[in-house]
Design a protein around this motif. Structure first.
Motif, mmCIF file in Angstrom:
data_model
loop_
_atom_site.group_PDB
_atom_site.id
_atom_site.type_symbol
_atom_site.label_atom_id
_atom_site.label_comp_id
_atom_site.label_asym_id
_atom_site.label_seq_id
_atom_site.Cartn_x
_atom_site.Cartn_y
_atom_site.Cartn_z
ATOM 1 N N LYS A 184 41.821 38.206 1.671
ATOM 2 C CA LYS A 184 40.658 38.240 2.553
ATOM 3 C C LYS A 184 40.475 36.901 3.272
ATOM 4 N N ARG A 185 40.675 35.794 2.558
ATOM 5 C CA ARG A 185 40.536 34.485 3.202
ATOM 6 C C ARG A 185 41.580 34.284 4.287
ATOM 7 N N GLN A 186 42.784 34.760 4.047
ATOM 8 C CA GLN A 186 43.813 34.653 5.070
ATOM 9 C C GLN A 186 43.486 35.522 6.278
ATOM 10 N N ILE A 187 42.973 36.711 6.035
ATOM 11 C CA ILE A 187 42.577 37.583 7.144
ATOM 12 C C ILE A 187 41.471 36.929 7.963
ATOM 13 N N ASP A 188 40.479 36.355 7.293
ATOM 14 C CA ASP A 188 39.412 35.637 8.009
ATOM 15 C C ASP A 188 40.010 34.526 8.880
ATOM 16 N N TYR A 189 40.974 33.829 8.325
ATOM 17 C CA TYR A 189 41.642 32.721 9.020
ATOM 18 C C TYR A 189 42.335 33.216 10.283
ATOM 19 N N TYR A 190 43.099 34.306 10.169
ATOM 20 C CA TYR A 190 43.823 34.828 11.329
ATOM 21 C C TYR A 190 42.886 35.456 12.355
ATOM 22 N N VAL A 191 41.825 36.072 11.898
ATOM 23 C CA VAL A 191 40.829 36.608 12.845
ATOM 24 C C VAL A 191 40.262 35.478 13.696
ATOM 25 N N ASP A 192 39.920 34.373 13.060
ATOM 26 C CA ASP A 192 39.373 33.224 13.797
ATOM 27 C C ASP A 192 40.377 32.662 14.800
ATOM 28 N N ILE A 193 41.672 32.689 14.441
ATOM 29 C CA ILE A 193 42.708 32.162 15.330
ATOM 30 C C ILE A 193 42.975 33.106 16.494
ATOM 31 N N TYR A 194 43.144 34.395 16.196
ATOM 32 C CA TYR A 194 43.675 35.320 17.191
ATOM 33 C C TYR A 194 42.637 35.932 18.128
ATOM 34 N N ILE A 195 41.442 36.229 17.625
ATOM 35 C CA ILE A 195 40.468 36.925 18.464
ATOM 36 C C ILE A 195 40.176 36.166 19.765
ATOM 37 N N PRO A 196 39.985 34.834 19.740
ATOM 38 C CA PRO A 196 39.719 34.132 21.007
ATOM 39 C C PRO A 196 40.869 34.197 22.004
ATOM 40 N N LEU A 197 42.103 34.439 21.543
ATOM 41 C CA LEU A 197 43.264 34.457 22.428
ATOM 42 C C LEU A 197 43.520 35.816 23.071
ATOM 43 N N LEU A 198 42.899 36.863 22.571
ATOM 44 C CA LEU A 198 43.266 38.208 22.980
ATOM 45 C C LEU A 198 42.954 38.495 24.445
ATOM 46 N N ARG A 199 43.854 39.250 25.075
ATOM 47 C CA ARG A 199 43.567 39.907 26.345
ATOM 48 C C ARG A 199 43.156 41.319 25.975
ATOM 49 N N LEU A 200 41.889 41.649 26.110
ATOM 50 C CA LEU A 200 41.392 42.900 25.560
ATOM 51 C C LEU A 200 42.045 44.122 26.194
ATOM 52 N N ASP A 201 42.479 44.020 27.454
ATOM 53 C CA ASP A 201 43.154 45.167 28.067
ATOM 54 C C ASP A 201 44.518 45.419 27.443
#
Length: 375
Positions: free
Chosen positions: A235-252
């Protein structure tokens, strides 16, 4: 002048460790540097949650005061438990073309691994399956991607000279974007949606994707279980990757497939415009000017698309769910003017994944290898 191996013990030494390949590959048109600050976080014991289940050591090779190589030794205890192994990993490895340098670097990690009770050393690999893995063995004249390692042709030659052998290969493909969605995929997508009660989700705001972010990684855990060296993310690793990746996403370019009856994530596809040239311009740093080419590349039309993460729950694999991803994402790629997509790494023996490209023009343009040596 003889080679000296020094363990990295300070933050300033760690920064030199991270920056070494940027200097080594200066002027190379195919090398794509990562971001220095991001790699510093990955390698920091107090910031990367992978260290809950890993231990690591970092070495620099010097001739005099000149850095001539680097290597990390990693023990991924969770992966060893999953695969019932006693292996150490080597990763973050770069060196000049010098036998003495290479031998000294690997001798240091092999000695450390034996001291820790390990019976084999394999890599290059990172702390998790989402870190860079695999040494390039074909495609040295192809530009790298943000998700992969680039290395000189002499790297695998030194591995073989030292007695390291093939443990696993990955292939990479250029997947050419068709002018329209293949008719077969359109038909399969409609059948699959009705048969299994699935729907495709798209997102207009980042906050809208957050209720599904952890579900996506849980699906990734289930889908990636059979993959080489994989251990489920905590879970801690998932939280970590969510914080890293979500700001980079192109939602389309994000597609999530859910089961209508319970909103469970059955599959997902995440891609981005290729950032290779922007990262080359940034030379490892967002400041003072690296931020602008990266933001431009993220928001602009793109000739090349990078396929980053794709996963389907095991019980839905080989049932046509990928057709739902294709029918959603291909129109987005066409709209962007993309010529082809970089598959990034796919296991050589993962024929099911490679079969999904059978209806597209494709080119196998890179291969990479995990080497192993029994200690």
């Amino acid at each position: 002048m003889s080679v000296t191996i020094r363990e990295v013990t300070t933050k300033s030494e760690l920064r030199r460790f991270v920056k070494f390949p940027i200097d080594l590959y200066k002027g190379n048109p195919y090398y794509v540097p990562g971001l220095i600050d991001e790699e510093m976080i990955t390698l920091s014991r107090d910031k990367n949650p992978a260290f809950e289940n890993c231990e690591a050591i970092y070495y620099l090779a010097y001739r005099g005061e000149r850095i001539v190589g680097r290597i990390a030794g990693i023990i991924a205890h969770a992966a060893n438990r999953v695969w019932n192994q006693h292996r150490a990993r080597f990763g973050f490895v770069d060196f000049i073309d010098d036998q003495e340098v290479v031998d000294a670097l690997f001798a240091a990690v092999e000695k450390w691994a034996r001291k820790k009770g390990m019976d084999a050393l394999h890599g290059p690999m990172g702390f998790t399956d989402l870190d860079h893995e695999g040494m390039l063995i074909m495609g040295f004249d192809q530009i790298g991607t943000m998700a992969t390692i680039y290395n000189h042709p002499y790297y695998p030659q030194h591995m073989e000279r030292m007695g390291y052998t093939k443990d696993q290969d990955w292939h990479e493909f250029k997947i050419y974007i068709p002018d329209a969605i293949p008719e077969k995929h359109l038909r399969i997508a409609e059948i699959v949606k009705k048969k299994y009660g699935l729907k495709v989700l798209k997102f207009r705001r980042r906050k809208d994707i957050m209720p599904y972010a952890h579900k996506v990684f849980e699906t990734l855990n289930a889908a990636y279980t059979p993959l080489y060296g994989f251990a489920p993310l905590t879970k801690r690793q998932i939280d970590y990757y969510v914080d890293i990746y979500i700001p980079l996403l192109r939602l389309d370019l994000v597609t999530v497939i859910v089961r209508e009856e319970d909103d469970a994530v059955v599959g997902f596809g995440v891609s981005l415009p290729n950032l290779s040239h922007a990262l080359q311009q940034a030379r490892g740093s967002l400041l003072p000017f690296g931020f602008f080419p990266l933001m431009k590349a993220l928001k602009s039309k793109a000739r090349v698309i990078d396929l980053y993460l794709t996963g389907v729950l095991p019980e839905y694999q080989n049932k046509g769910v990928n057709a739902l991803l294709f029918t959603d994402l291909i129109p987005q790629y066409i709209k962007m003017g993309a010529e082809y997509a970089e598959s990034n790494i796919e296991l050589e023996n993962n024929t099911a994944v490679q079969a999904q490209w059978d209806y597209f023009k494709r080119e196998h343009h890179k291969s990479r290898r995990a080497f192993i040596k029994h200690l």
